[in-house]
Design an enzyme around this catalytic site. Structure first.
Site, PDB file in Angstrom:
ATOM      1  CG  ASP A  32      33.339 -54.696  45.471  1.00 26.95           C
ATOM      2  OD1 ASP A  32      32.562 -54.311  44.838  1.00 26.95           O
ATOM      3  OD2 ASP A  32      34.411 -55.218  45.704  1.00 26.95           O
ATOM      4  CG  HIS A 236      42.658 -33.329  23.937  1.00 23.94           C
ATOM      5  ND1 HIS A 236      41.639 -33.810  22.770  1.00 23.94           N
ATOM      6  CD2 HIS A 236      42.515 -32.364  23.799  1.00 23.94           C
ATOM      7  CE1 HIS A 236      40.600 -32.635  22.518  1.00 23.94           C
ATOM      8  NE2 HIS A 236      41.307 -31.838  23.004  1.00 23.94           N
ATOM      9  CG  ASP A 253      42.863 -26.148  29.058  1.00 28.12           C
ATOM     10  OD1 ASP A 253      42.114 -25.525  29.681  1.00 28.12           O
ATOM     11  OD2 ASP A 253      42.313 -26.538  27.676  1.00 28.12           O
ATOM     12  CG  ASP A 264      38.128 -24.118  28.907  1.00 30.04           C
ATOM     13  OD1 ASP A 264      38.737 -24.507  29.300  1.00 30.04           O
ATOM     14  OD2 ASP A 264      37.117 -23.992  27.682  1.00 30.04           O
ATOM     15  CG  HIS A 343      42.193 -25.714  18.448  1.00 28.65           C
ATOM     16  ND1 HIS A 343      42.077 -24.481  19.429  1.00 28.65           N
ATOM     17  CD2 HIS A 343      43.539 -25.606  19.155  1.00 28.65           C
ATOM     18  CE1 HIS A 343      42.705 -23.448  19.816  1.00 28.65           C
ATOM     19  NE2 HIS A 343      44.022 -24.230  20.412  1.00 28.65           N
ATOM     20  CG  HIS A 347      34.254 -24.361  23.518  1.00 29.89           C
ATOM     21  ND1 HIS A 347      33.812 -24.736  25.457  1.00 29.89           N
ATOM     22  CD2 HIS A 347      35.805 -24.543  23.402  1.00 29.89           C
ATOM     23  CE1 HIS A 347      34.662 -24.995  25.751  1.00 29.89           C
ATOM     24  NE2 HIS A 347      35.981 -24.708  25.268  1.00 29.89           N
ATOM     25  CG  HIS A 354      33.672 -28.306  24.654  1.00 32.38           C
ATOM     26  ND1 HIS A 354      34.621 -29.175  23.246  1.00 32.38           N
ATOM     27  CD2 HIS A 354      34.721 -27.778  25.297  1.00 32.38           C
ATOM     28  CE1 HIS A 354      35.919 -28.833  23.830  1.00 32.38           C
ATOM     29  NE2 HIS A 354      35.886 -28.137  24.464  1.00 32.38           N
ATOM     30  CD  GLU A 377      39.354 -23.063  23.447  1.00 26.98           C
ATOM     31  OE1 GLU A 377      40.063 -23.902  23.858  1.00 26.98           O
ATOM     32  OE2 GLU A 377      38.407 -23.477  23.676  1.00 26.98           O
ATOM     33  CE1 TYR A 381      48.821 -24.893  21.611  1.00 27.95           C
ATOM     34  CE2 TYR A 381      47.517 -24.412  19.195  1.00 27.95           C
ATOM     35  CZ  TYR A 381      47.502 -24.558  21.230  1.00 27.95           C
ATOM     36  OH  TYR A 381      46.093 -24.528  21.715  1.00 27.95           O
ATOM     37  NE  ARG A 399      44.355 -24.012  25.254  1.00 25.69           N
ATOM     38  CZ  ARG A 399      44.985 -25.642  24.622  1.00 25.69           C
ATOM     39  NH1 ARG A 399      45.844 -26.144  23.473  1.00 25.69           N
ATOM     40  NH2 ARG A 399      44.947 -26.474  25.510  1.00 25.69           N
ATOM     41  CD  GLU A 401      40.114 -22.709  27.383  1.00 22.28           C
ATOM     42  OE1 GLU A 401      40.650 -23.063  27.519  1.00 22.28           O
ATOM     43  OE2 GLU A 401      39.044 -22.703  26.535  1.00 22.28           O
TER      44      GLU A 401
HETATM   45  N1  GLY Z   1      39.709 -27.564  28.181  1.00 14.70           N
HETATM   46  C1  GLY Z   1      39.005 -28.150  26.950  1.00 14.70           C
HETATM   47  C2  GLY Z   1      39.282 -26.744  26.350  1.00 14.70           C
HETATM   48  O1  GLY Z   1      39.431 -25.433  26.667  1.00 14.70           O
HETATM   49  O2  GLY Z   1      38.528 -27.099  25.058  1.00 14.70           O
HETATM   50 MN    MN Z   2      38.062 -24.285  25.664  1.00 14.85          MN
HETATM   51 MN    MN Z   3      40.428 -25.185  27.504  1.00 16.98          MN
END
Ligand code: GLY
Ligand code: MN
Ligand code: MN
Length: 431
Positions: A32, A236, A253, A264, A343, A347, A354, A377, A381, A399, A401
């Site tokens: 539910d 993540h 983040d 972001d 990474h 983006h 994204h 970003e 690491y 990081r 960003e």
């Molecule tokens: N928060 C997702 C990214 O930085 O791509």
């Molecule tokens: Mn991002």
């Molecule tokens: Mn991010």
């Protein structure tokens, strides 16, 4: 209503056939209880309609109906439980489409709308159960094809139509993005000021979400990452349950979604308010990489160039810090740097964190144009158990960003309200 109508006009001007857009599915969490509902970005972009179980059909071949919306009918009994529905008449009045029908009539009517169209613009595979209904609709249109009318023999991804439009943000969209950015920046500043050794990551998540919702943001743009100490190296990480210790870094983040537009932002700061020497050394490398990458974000450049500039700085820093040995070009060429930077740098950002839009056109990385928004970003690491890294650096994840709008003469950092320089960060942390 006029904004959405104008967007449909632009799609229709380029449309050859029929376009079909489906609402996001509702997903059950458990008995539910549903997961919070959020409309599909494409459907919202072209209608402003937020209810589930809705479908937009746009047609350049139908004699009368260029835009048609299928929606849930009014249902007083259900509305007692779930709240008001626009219904067939309400949706027509609020969205300004040419016709609306109950969603229950979609299967019977779709064949009519597909008749006469060579091409169907539709994201095949996004909702597989719905694909069957669409393919049956095509089959119905084909079976009637003994008449002179065409039927869709091509199904095309809509990337070239409304995803292209979504990539270049209008002034109204940028206003929403600025608001999302400002609220999210405020949340990061508050998190810095609130953070103390001994607190738990989720307490900082609470500060972020409280700031978002109090400012009128509808929701988070993605699950916030609040990773302290070794968790900062987990890209993540969203568990956010750990107790933060003196001397560690905290990587956050997080961004909110305001009026369907995302921010972001990532910042990394010391839990106790003061960077250690090793932390500051890594931080300075990432910051210099980000500064250079932001400077590269301008009309005519592209997302690969931004990545290459950031990567060059990061890898040079990795060598200087003794994380890698060798010559920078070779370490890039053979991917050795991916041990510490796994990474990419950017983006598209917009309604989706994204966001949509082609990264490559005709095999070439697409040049930036005013109105595009990207993230920048870079990060480094270093896993806590990385025995190849100098001991002082192990367990450090950093990081930074920001959200960067491309303008005629360069760029604007939409998220500049959160400090990036280490001295300024310390000041906010210790305030
Ligand atoms: N928060 C997702 C990214 O930085 O791509
Ligand atoms: Mn991002
Ligand atoms: Mn991010």
């Amino acid at each position: 209503m006029e904004v959405f109508r104008e967007r449909r006009r632009r799609v229709l001007a380029a449309l050859d056939g029929v376009a079909l857009l489906i609402s996001a599915p509702e997903t059950i969490r458990n008995h539910d209880v549903h997961h919070a509902y959020r409309q599909d970005s494409d459907l919202f972009y072209l209608t402003g309609f937020e209810e589930p179980e809705s479908i937009l059909v746009m047609s350049s071949v139908h004699p009368e109906h260029q835009s048609v919306l299928f929606v849930r009918e009014r249902d007083p009994e259900r509305e007692v439980w779930d709240g008001a529905r626009a219904g067939v008449e309400g949706a027509k009045a609020s969205c300004g489409v040419d016709a609306t029908f109950p969603i229950s009539e979609f299967e019977a009517k779709i064949g009519d709308y597909l008749e006469g169209a060579d091409t169907l613009h539709y994201v095949l595979g996004q909702q597989p159960s719905f694909d069957t209904i669409v393919l049956e609709g095509i089959e119905k249109a084909r079976a009637r094809g003994r008449s002179k009318k065409a039927w869709p023999q091509t199904i095309r991804h809509p990337q070239a139509l409304w995803h292209e439009m979504r990539l270049i943000k209008s002034d109204a969209e940028l206003e929403a993005m600025r608001r999302a950015a400002t609220i999210s920046a405020e949340a990061h500043c508050r998190a810095m000021a609130a953070c103390q050794p001994g607190m738990y990551e989720y307490e900082i998540e609470a500060v972020l979400k409280q700031t978002f919702l109090t400012a009128g943001a509808a929701r988070v743009a993605y699950n916030p990452i609040v990773g302290s100490g070794p968790n900062a190296t987990v890209l993540h990480y969203v568990e956010n349950r750990r107790q933060m210790q003196d001397g560690e870094l905290l990587l956050i983040d997080a961004g909110c979604e305001y009026a369907f537009y995302a921010a972001d932002i990532t910042r990394t700061f010391p839990v106790n308010g003061r960077f250690s020497e090793a932390q500051r050394q890594v931080y300075d490398v990432v910051l210099a990489a980000q500064d250079a990458a932001i400077a590269e974000t301008k009309p005519g450049s592209n997302i690969d160039a931004v990545h290459e500039v950031a990567r060059e700085h990061l890898v040079r820093g990795m060598v200087e810090m003794g994380l890698l040995e060798g010559d920078v070009a070779t370490l890039i060429e053979d991917d050795s740097y991916k041990r510490y930077y796994m990474h990419r740098t950017s983006h598209w950002l917009g309604m989706d964190v994204h966001d949509v839009g082609a990264y490559y056109v005709g095999g070439e990385c697409r040049p930036f144009e005013p109105g595009m928004v990207i993230t920048v970003e870079p990060g480094i690491y270093i896993a806590a158990d990385d025995e190849k890294a100098p001991e002082a650096f192990r367990g450090i994840g950093i990081r930074i960003e920001d959200d960067i709008l491309v303008t005629e003469d360069g760029n604007v950092n939409l998220t500049a309200n959160v400090p990036r320089k280490p001295d300024e960060i310390e000041r906010v942390c210790l305030a």
